[in-house]
Every structure is written in C-alpha cells, then in structure tokens.
Design a protein around this motif. Structure first.
Motif, PDB file in Angstrom:
ATOM      1  N   GLY A 103       0.814  -1.206   0.000  1.00 48.56           N
ATOM      2  CA  GLY A 103       0.000   0.000   0.000  1.00 48.56           C
ATOM      3  C   GLY A 103       0.848   1.257   0.000  1.00 48.56           C
ATOM      4  O   GLY A 103       1.916   1.306   0.615  1.00 48.56           O
ATOM      5  N   TYR A 104       0.334   2.281  -0.686  1.00 48.52           N
ATOM      6  CA  TYR A 104       1.020   3.578  -0.785  1.00 48.52           C
ATOM      7  C   TYR A 104       0.063   4.694  -0.402  1.00 48.52           C
ATOM      8  O   TYR A 104      -1.146   4.617  -0.640  1.00 48.52           O
ATOM      9  CB  TYR A 104       1.502   3.828  -2.225  1.00 48.52           C
ATOM     10  N   ASP A 125      -8.832 -10.012  -1.483  1.00 44.38           N
ATOM     11  CA  ASP A 125      -9.123  -9.824  -0.060  1.00 44.38           C
ATOM     12  C   ASP A 125      -8.101  -8.903   0.594  1.00 44.38           C
ATOM     13  O   ASP A 125      -8.464  -7.969   1.320  1.00 44.38           O
ATOM     14  CB  ASP A 125      -9.137 -11.169   0.686  1.00 44.38           C
ATOM     15  N   TYR A 126      -6.812  -9.162   0.336  1.00 42.50           N
ATOM     16  CA  TYR A 126      -5.781  -8.342   0.979  1.00 42.50           C
ATOM     17  C   TYR A 126      -5.772  -6.926   0.404  1.00 42.50           C
ATOM     18  O   TYR A 126      -5.615  -5.948   1.151  1.00 42.50           O
ATOM     19  CB  TYR A 126      -4.406  -8.998   0.854  1.00 42.50           C
ATOM     20  N   ALA A 127      -5.963  -6.774  -0.896  1.00 47.11           N
ATOM     21  CA  ALA A 127      -6.024  -5.438  -1.490  1.00 47.11           C
ATOM     22  C   ALA A 127      -7.176  -4.636  -0.897  1.00 47.11           C
ATOM     23  O   ALA A 127      -7.021  -3.452  -0.566  1.00 47.11           O
ATOM     24  CB  ALA A 127      -6.156  -5.530  -3.005  1.00 47.11           C
ATOM     25  N   ALA A 128      -8.337  -5.266  -0.732  1.00 53.68           N
ATOM     26  CA  ALA A 128      -9.492  -4.579  -0.141  1.00 53.68           C
ATOM     27  C   ALA A 128      -9.203  -4.187   1.307  1.00 53.68           C
ATOM     28  O   ALA A 128      -9.565  -3.087   1.748  1.00 53.68           O
ATOM     29  CB  ALA A 128     -10.733  -5.461  -0.217  1.00 53.68           C
ATOM     30  N   GLU A 129      -8.541  -5.080   2.033  1.00 51.82           N
ATOM     31  CA  GLU A 129      -8.174  -4.776   3.423  1.00 51.82           C
ATOM     32  C   GLU A 129      -7.263  -3.544   3.475  1.00 51.82           C
ATOM     33  O   GLU A 129      -7.455  -2.646   4.303  1.00 51.82           O
ATOM     34  CB  GLU A 129      -7.466  -5.990   4.024  1.00 51.82           C
ATOM     35  N   LEU A 130      -6.277  -3.491   2.578  1.00 54.67           N
ATOM     36  CA  LEU A 130      -5.363  -2.344   2.555  1.00 54.67           C
ATOM     37  C   LEU A 130      -6.086  -1.065   2.150  1.00 54.67           C
ATOM     38  O   LEU A 130      -5.902  -0.006   2.768  1.00 54.67           O
ATOM     39  CB  LEU A 130      -4.195  -2.606   1.607  1.00 54.67           C
ATOM     40  N   LEU A 131      -6.906  -1.145   1.115  1.00 49.12           N
ATOM     41  CA  LEU A 131      -7.589   0.057   0.618  1.00 49.12           C
ATOM     42  C   LEU A 131      -8.666   0.560   1.576  1.00 49.12           C
ATOM     43  O   LEU A 131      -9.106   1.710   1.454  1.00 49.12           O
ATOM     44  CB  LEU A 131      -8.158  -0.202  -0.772  1.00 49.12           C
ATOM     45  N   HIS A 154      -6.873   0.166  -7.264  1.00 44.01           N
ATOM     46  CA  HIS A 154      -7.554   1.296  -6.628  1.00 44.01           C
ATOM     47  C   HIS A 154      -8.909   0.816  -6.124  1.00 44.01           C
ATOM     48  O   HIS A 154      -9.459  -0.162  -6.609  1.00 44.01           O
ATOM     49  CB  HIS A 154      -7.820   2.427  -7.631  1.00 44.01           C
ATOM     50  N   SER A 155      -9.465   1.559  -5.190  1.00 38.61           N
ATOM     51  CA  SER A 155     -10.840   1.338  -4.780  1.00 38.61           C
ATOM     52  C   SER A 155     -11.742   1.978  -5.831  1.00 38.61           C
ATOM     53  O   SER A 155     -11.507   3.109  -6.253  1.00 38.61           O
ATOM     54  CB  SER A 155     -11.101   1.982  -3.416  1.00 38.61           C
ATOM     55  N   ALA A 156     -12.764   1.264  -6.253  1.00 34.88           N
ATOM     56  CA  ALA A 156     -13.702   1.797  -7.245  1.00 34.88           C
ATOM     57  C   ALA A 156     -14.903   2.409  -6.567  1.00 34.88           C
ATOM     58  O   ALA A 156     -15.821   2.881  -7.233  1.00 34.88           O
ATOM     59  CB  ALA A 156     -14.131   0.694  -8.202  1.00 34.88           C
ATOM     60  N   ASP A 157     -14.928   2.393  -5.255  1.00 33.03           N
ATOM     61  CA  ASP A 157     -16.060   2.971  -4.501  1.00 33.03           C
ATOM     62  C   ASP A 157     -15.877   4.459  -4.291  1.00 33.03           C
ATOM     63  O   ASP A 157     -14.843   4.989  -4.265  1.00 33.03           O
ATOM     64  CB  ASP A 157     -16.190   2.272  -3.141  1.00 33.03           C
TER      65      ASP A 157
END
Length: 157
Positions: A103-104, A125-131, A154-157
């Motif tokens: 994550g950045y 799952d891990y990307a969503a947790e980080l974002l 990226h988060s699309a939300d």
C-alpha cells in the motif's frame, strides 16, 4: 468494496514507444520476438504472443521521485496495444502462486506494515483490506520473485 486492477496508462506507454526511453532516460531494450508465451505486457495485461516483438525496460510507476518510488523490470508489446480495461478481479495474466502487494499513500510513500507476499487466491481480499485503511491511496501488485511491477489497484467505490 469494489476494486479496480489497472494497467499502465496509455499516455505513459505511448511516451515510452515514442521516445524509446525508460523512466531514467535510457534506451529501452527491443527484442525481435518473445521466446515463449509468458511475458506479460503491462498495458494490455496479456502475454506478449510467442514470436512477437517486445520491449523490456525498468519502470518506475510513480509521478514523484522519492525513496519509496520503486523501479522494477516490465515488458510491453513492441507495437502499441490496447490498454486493458480496469477489472474487479485480478487479470488472467497473473498465474504465479503468489505476489507482493504493498500500500502507498497519496504522496506515493509506502505505508508501513502493508507489504506482504500474498497467494494469488487471496489478492482481492488483501487489497481490499489495505484500501479500507484511510492512509492507503493505492496498492501496487508486483512479482514475488523478481519485484516486477504488474498493475495498480484502486478502490472503485
């Protein structure tokens, strides 16, 4: 949370094709043909077809230069290809057992304690947790074996 796995932007790839230079101003390597079907283009997110020419270069997928703006080797189709549309699932070109996710912040700095080698089945799952963390603006997905930049999430939300 909806995710978007994003290929390199077309303007970045067009600049590489137009100038023939990498992130450091050095000439990219142009190879006459792919020796095997396994060199993932970071723009179309497909393997460069066997027998097709390709580019190999170091790439720094960051706007700024700072101690955390990592460089890694990438491949591109030698002829301009169509950019892959953002996708909610990992691109099919990702076939390794595991990848590095990191994550950045919005200032393109590594957010400590986010980097991990994650099995392919757990990437979303891990990307969503980080974002979900407010200090994480985006996540980079890299090769666990060679640190190659593969795509940005990226988060699309």
């Amino acid at each position: 949370m909806r995710l978007e796995f994003n290929a390199l932007p077309s303007d970045v790839v067009e600049a590489i094709h137009h100038t023939g230079l990498d992130s450091y101003g050095d000439p990219v390597e142009r190879h006459p043909s792919a020796e095997l079907d396994g060199m993932p283009c970071r723009h179309c997110l497909q393997n460069v077809p066997e027998g097709a020419p390709y580019l190999a270069l170091p790439h720094r997928p960051f706007r700024s230069r700072n101690p955390f703006a990592e460089t890694g080797p990438i491949y591109l189709c030698a002829d301009m290809c169509t950019r892959a549309a953002p996708t909610e699932v990992p691109p099919t070109v990702l076939q390794a057992d595991a990848y590095i996710l990191r994550g950045y912040s919005a200032t393109e700095r590594i957010v400590y304690s986010t980097g991990a080698v994650i099995p392919r089945a757990k990437l979303t799952d891990y990307a969503a947790e980080l974002l979900a963390r407010p200090e994480v603006a985006f996540v980079d997905l890299r090769s666990a074996s060679n640190n190659c930049f593969l795509c940005r999430i990226h988060s699309a939300d």
